[in-house]
Write a protein that holds these residues in place. Structure first.
Motif, mmCIF file in Angstrom:
data_model
loop_
_atom_site.group_PDB
_atom_site.id
_atom_site.type_symbol
_atom_site.label_atom_id
_atom_site.label_comp_id
_atom_site.label_asym_id
_atom_site.label_seq_id
_atom_site.Cartn_x
_atom_site.Cartn_y
_atom_site.Cartn_z
ATOM 1 N N SER A 52 80.105 47.648 110.097
ATOM 2 C CA SER A 52 80.759 46.666 110.963
ATOM 3 C C SER A 52 81.928 45.997 110.255
ATOM 4 O O SER A 52 82.961 45.701 110.855
ATOM 5 C CB SER A 52 79.744 45.612 111.405
ATOM 6 N N ARG A 53 81.775 45.782 108.953
ATOM 7 C CA ARG A 53 82.840 45.187 108.155
ATOM 8 C C ARG A 53 84.098 46.060 108.179
ATOM 9 O O ARG A 53 85.217 45.574 108.046
ATOM 10 C CB ARG A 53 82.320 45.013 106.726
ATOM 11 N N ASP A 54 83.892 47.370 108.362
ATOM 12 C CA ASP A 54 85.013 48.309 108.453
ATOM 13 C C ASP A 54 85.452 48.553 109.890
ATOM 14 O O ASP A 54 86.299 49.417 110.133
ATOM 15 C CB ASP A 54 84.621 49.652 107.838
ATOM 16 N N ARG A 55 84.847 47.851 110.822
ATOM 17 C CA ARG A 55 85.132 48.012 112.257
ATOM 18 C C ARG A 55 84.746 49.388 112.794
ATOM 19 O O ARG A 55 85.270 49.834 113.811
ATOM 20 C CB ARG A 55 86.608 47.743 112.573
ATOM 21 N N THR A 56 83.835 50.083 112.139
ATOM 22 C CA THR A 56 83.318 51.317 112.731
ATOM 23 C C THR A 56 82.150 51.016 113.659
ATOM 24 O O THR A 56 81.772 51.854 114.482
ATOM 25 C CB THR A 56 82.866 52.313 111.644
ATOM 26 N N LEU A 57 81.563 49.822 113.513
ATOM 27 C CA LEU A 57 80.572 49.312 114.454
ATOM 28 C C LEU A 57 81.026 47.938 114.926
ATOM 29 O O LEU A 57 81.947 47.341 114.363
ATOM 30 C CB LEU A 57 79.187 49.225 113.798
ATOM 31 N N GLY A 58 80.350 47.429 115.949
ATOM 32 C CA GLY A 58 80.750 46.159 116.535
ATOM 33 C C GLY A 58 80.588 44.972 115.603
ATOM 34 O O GLY A 58 79.851 45.037 114.610
ATOM 35 N N PRO A 59 81.252 43.860 115.904
ATOM 36 C CA PRO A 59 81.253 42.698 115.002
ATOM 37 C C PRO A 59 79.903 42.008 114.859
ATOM 38 O O PRO A 59 79.682 41.296 113.889
ATOM 39 C CB PRO A 59 82.293 41.764 115.641
ATOM 40 N N VAL A 60 78.988 42.214 115.803
ATOM 41 C CA VAL A 60 77.701 41.518 115.724
ATOM 42 C C VAL A 60 76.935 41.894 114.460
ATOM 43 O O VAL A 60 76.206 41.072 113.900
ATOM 44 C CB VAL A 60 76.850 41.816 116.984
ATOM 45 N N TRP A 61 77.140 43.121 113.963
ATOM 46 C CA TRP A 61 76.372 43.589 112.812
ATOM 47 C C TRP A 61 76.822 42.963 111.505
ATOM 48 O O TRP A 61 76.099 43.011 110.504
ATOM 49 C CB TRP A 61 76.464 45.112 112.710
ATOM 50 N N SER A 62 78.028 42.381 111.452
ATOM 51 C CA SER A 62 78.519 41.783 110.202
ATOM 52 C C SER A 62 78.461 40.257 110.220
ATOM 53 O O SER A 62 79.028 39.606 109.352
ATOM 54 C CB SER A 62 79.959 42.236 109.921
ATOM 55 N N LYS A 63 77.746 39.699 111.172
ATOM 56 C CA LYS A 63 77.574 38.246 111.187
ATOM 57 C C LYS A 63 76.526 37.845 110.160
ATOM 58 O O LYS A 63 75.403 38.335 110.181
ATOM 59 C CB LYS A 63 77.160 37.786 112.587
ATOM 60 N N VAL A 64 76.921 36.964 109.252
ATOM 61 C CA VAL A 64 76.026 36.516 108.192
ATOM 62 C C VAL A 64 75.536 35.108 108.510
ATOM 63 O O VAL A 64 76.322 34.218 108.837
ATOM 64 C CB VAL A 64 76.749 36.532 106.828
ATOM 65 N N SER A 65 74.241 34.918 108.428
ATOM 66 C CA SER A 65 73.662 33.596 108.677
ATOM 67 C C SER A 65 74.102 32.632 107.577
ATOM 68 O O SER A 65 73.875 32.885 106.394
ATOM 69 C CB SER A 65 72.134 33.687 108.692
ATOM 70 N N PRO A 66 74.747 31.515 107.933
ATOM 71 C CA PRO A 66 75.156 30.552 106.897
ATOM 72 C C PRO A 66 73.972 29.908 106.202
ATOM 73 O O PRO A 66 74.092 29.442 105.066
ATOM 74 C CB PRO A 66 75.970 29.523 107.694
ATOM 75 N N ARG A 67 72.825 29.907 106.854
ATOM 76 C CA ARG A 67 71.638 29.283 106.260
ATOM 77 C C ARG A 67 70.934 30.206 105.271
ATOM 78 O O ARG A 67 70.544 29.783 104.181
ATOM 79 C CB ARG A 67 70.667 28.876 107.361
ATOM 80 N N TYR A 68 70.784 31.488 105.644
ATOM 81 C CA TYR A 68 69.995 32.409 104.834
ATOM 82 C C TYR A 68 70.835 33.388 104.023
ATOM 83 O O TYR A 68 70.322 34.052 103.121
ATOM 84 C CB TYR A 68 69.038 33.202 105.731
ATOM 85 N N GLY A 69 72.125 33.512 104.347
ATOM 86 C CA GLY A 69 72.975 34.456 103.632
ATOM 87 C C GLY A 69 72.620 35.897 103.891
ATOM 88 O O GLY A 69 72.846 36.771 103.047
ATOM 89 N N THR A 70 72.045 36.203 105.061
ATOM 90 C CA THR A 70 71.642 37.557 105.439
ATOM 91 C C THR A 70 72.300 37.922 106.767
ATOM 92 O O THR A 70 72.671 37.050 107.551
ATOM 93 C CB THR A 70 70.118 37.652 105.609
ATOM 94 N N PRO A 71 72.419 39.234 107.050
ATOM 95 C CA PRO A 71 72.915 39.656 108.365
ATOM 96 C C PRO A 71 71.823 39.474 109.418
ATOM 97 O O PRO A 71 71.186 40.432 109.879
ATOM 98 C CB PRO A 71 73.276 41.129 108.149
#
Length: 501
Positions: free
Chosen positions: A330-349
């Motif tokens: 997702s970071r490379d835009r080969t998948l949608g943006p939802v997959w590269s959202k990182v939780s600000p609380r947990y630091g995980t996708p």
């Protein structure tokens, strides 16, 4: 966006994963993903149905190409640690199309694996309920061989472990480390006792691969065994979250050699205690039956509890690296943006992790078209074995291409970096091709059944074909710069600047 407009990710907005893992955490994740207890408890029976009483031979033989693959992963990780690993490495060294396909089939294979492991987890829980005296719930008779019942129970467990994975990878690693300690103590204790007291004589023929019944049995047994080793590379999927990228390599190789020891121990113990008919006939309940032959209740329930813990850990370990792979894509835009959202609380996708769990639950429910758990296991393992072999082979070839200059500079290093990965890749590609051909020639019609060759061939081909369809969408609809450069986003780079065509 015009064809020549650069795609720039502003550094403050670039998603980043929290670095919190050490080498032991990586071992816990990789070992849980490989799931030695599950592979021994279920995979040995499935493999014995193909190769007979030659489990030690097939486990040793399969280890050789996997070790070459592990060396390729380790060397590539040293020069380019990336959560996308094979997707990034193959895309850079071979072609972005094959790189995307590697990333895609790994995702699809893990989702299929999670679907079958969900049923395995449910089966273990229902067997434990039966040992505790609970045989009915309401008017429903509990059956550990019923795919519907085991899937329903397993989905509840999958939801729970997915939510745990969201809260942080360090928390998940600690949970898995605790489960692993219990599993291995039980596994070592029962297998060691079985080797000493088993009624069947030890035979050196167990280690003779030439005694395996046929070339087709050898090929299928090798791919089933490669499937058992599958998961060691999960350590490389979290390489952006380890404090030192070399820890990922250490964790992957440590896990692989540990699995070899456990698989040899388990295969010898099972063949000392169980006859071939017993080993093959009990399938998904193999470890529970093994425990009952060695001890009375309540001690006989310990291997079943270990199997349940292994299945639970492998569910979580399957979710974690898959979410990271999709994060990288997702970071490379080969998948949608939802997959590269990182939780600000947990630091995980977090969003991607939840979606992976949801997808696996859906596929587990769809797998109900195969009515018995043993059939579902065999169909899934055969399909995933072929695509895993393909993914491993392409990653090894990427390493051979990338480090080919070492052949001129340092012969010994060149052999390790180029020749061994190439031989491993050739072996896995040859096995996959031969097995696919044997599936094709073994049937004259299509049927959704674990013993139908066309179905067993169609499943991995569908996984691969869907990858090229998804790649075409990423290339021409999303206009991902990955297909221009072949290089994935460097997680530690100050910014990503690539030209999209």
């Amino acid at each position: 966006m015009s064809d020549q407009q650069p795609y720039i990710v502003d550094p403050p907005a670039r998603p980043a994963l929290r670095k919190s893992l050490g080498v032991l955490d990586g071992v816990a994740i990789a070992a849980s993903s490989t799931a030695a207890t599950t592979s021994i408890g279920i995979g040995l029976g499935v493999t014995a149905g193909v190769v007979g009483l030659h489990l030690p031979a097939i486990m040793l033989l399969a280890f050789l190409p996997v070790l070459g693959i592990a060396g390729a992963y380790s060397r590539l990780n040293k020069v380019e640690p990336n959560a996308g690993n094979g997707y990034v490495w193959v895309g850079r060294s071979l072609t972005p199309w094959l790189g995307f396909m590697v990333g895609w089939v790994n995702i699809v294979a893990v989702v299929a694996f999670l679907a079958y492991t969900t049923a395995v987890t449910g089966s273990a829980l229902i067997q434990l309920a039966g040992d505790a005296g609970l045989h009915r719930v309401g008017g429903l008779a509990l059956d550990p061989g019923s795919t519907a019942q085991t899937t329903a129970v397993g989905i509840l467990v999958l939801v729970a472990v997915t939510l745990t994975a969201v809260t942080g990878i360090r928390t998940a690693a600690r949970l898995q480390a605790g489960l692993l300690v219990f599993e291995y103590v039980v596994l070592l204790g029962f297998c060691g006792y079985g080797i000493v007291t088993g009624p069947h004589d030890f035979s050196l023929s167990w280690f003779d691969p030439f005694a395996i019944p046929s070339p087709t049995a050898l090929a299928q047994g090798l791919l089933l065994s490669v499937f058992c080793y599958w998961g060691f590379e999960s350590a490389f999927s979290v390489n952006e979250e380890v404090r030192d990228p070399r820890d990922a390599s250490r964790a992957g190789l440590t896990t692989l050699f540990t699995m070899l020891g456990l698989f040899l121990l388990g295969s010898i113990a099972f063949q000392r205690v169980l006859s071939e008919e017993e080993l093959v006939g009990h399938g998904a309940e193999g470890l529970a039956f093994f425990g009952e032959r060695l001890a009375s209740q309540p001690w006989a329930a310990l291997p079943l509890i270990a199997l349940m813990f292994s299945a639970v850990a492998s569910l979580q370990a399957g979710v974690i690296p898959t979410a990271r792979a999709m994060f990288a894509m997702s970071r490379d835009r080969t998948l949608g943006p939802v997959w590269s959202k990182v939780s600000p609380r947990y630091g995980t996708p977090a969003a991607g992790t939840v979606l992976i769990g949801a997808l696996a639950s859906v596929f587990a429910a769809l797998a109900l078209v195969i009515p018995r758990l043993a059939d579902m296991i065999m169909a899934t393992v055969s399909a995933v074995g072929i695509v895993v072999a393909l993914s491993y082979a392409l990653t090894a070839l990427a390493a051979a291409v990338r480090f080919r200059a070492l052949l001129r500079e340092d012969l010994w290093q060149g052999v390790r970096a180029v020749v061994l990965p190439t031989l491993s890749a050739a072996a896995l590609l040859g096995l996959g091709g031969y097995l696919g051909w044997s599936f094709y020639t073994s049937a004259d019609h299509f049927e959704v059944s674990a013993d139908n060759g066309w179905f067993l061939l169609f499943t991995p081909l569908a996984m691969i074909a869907s990858g090229f369809v998804a790649a075409a969408w990423a290339r021409w609809v999303r206009r991902s710069p990955y297909f221009h450069t072949g290089a994935g986003t460097d997680a530690d780079a100050p910014q990503l600047l690539a030209t999209s065509r």
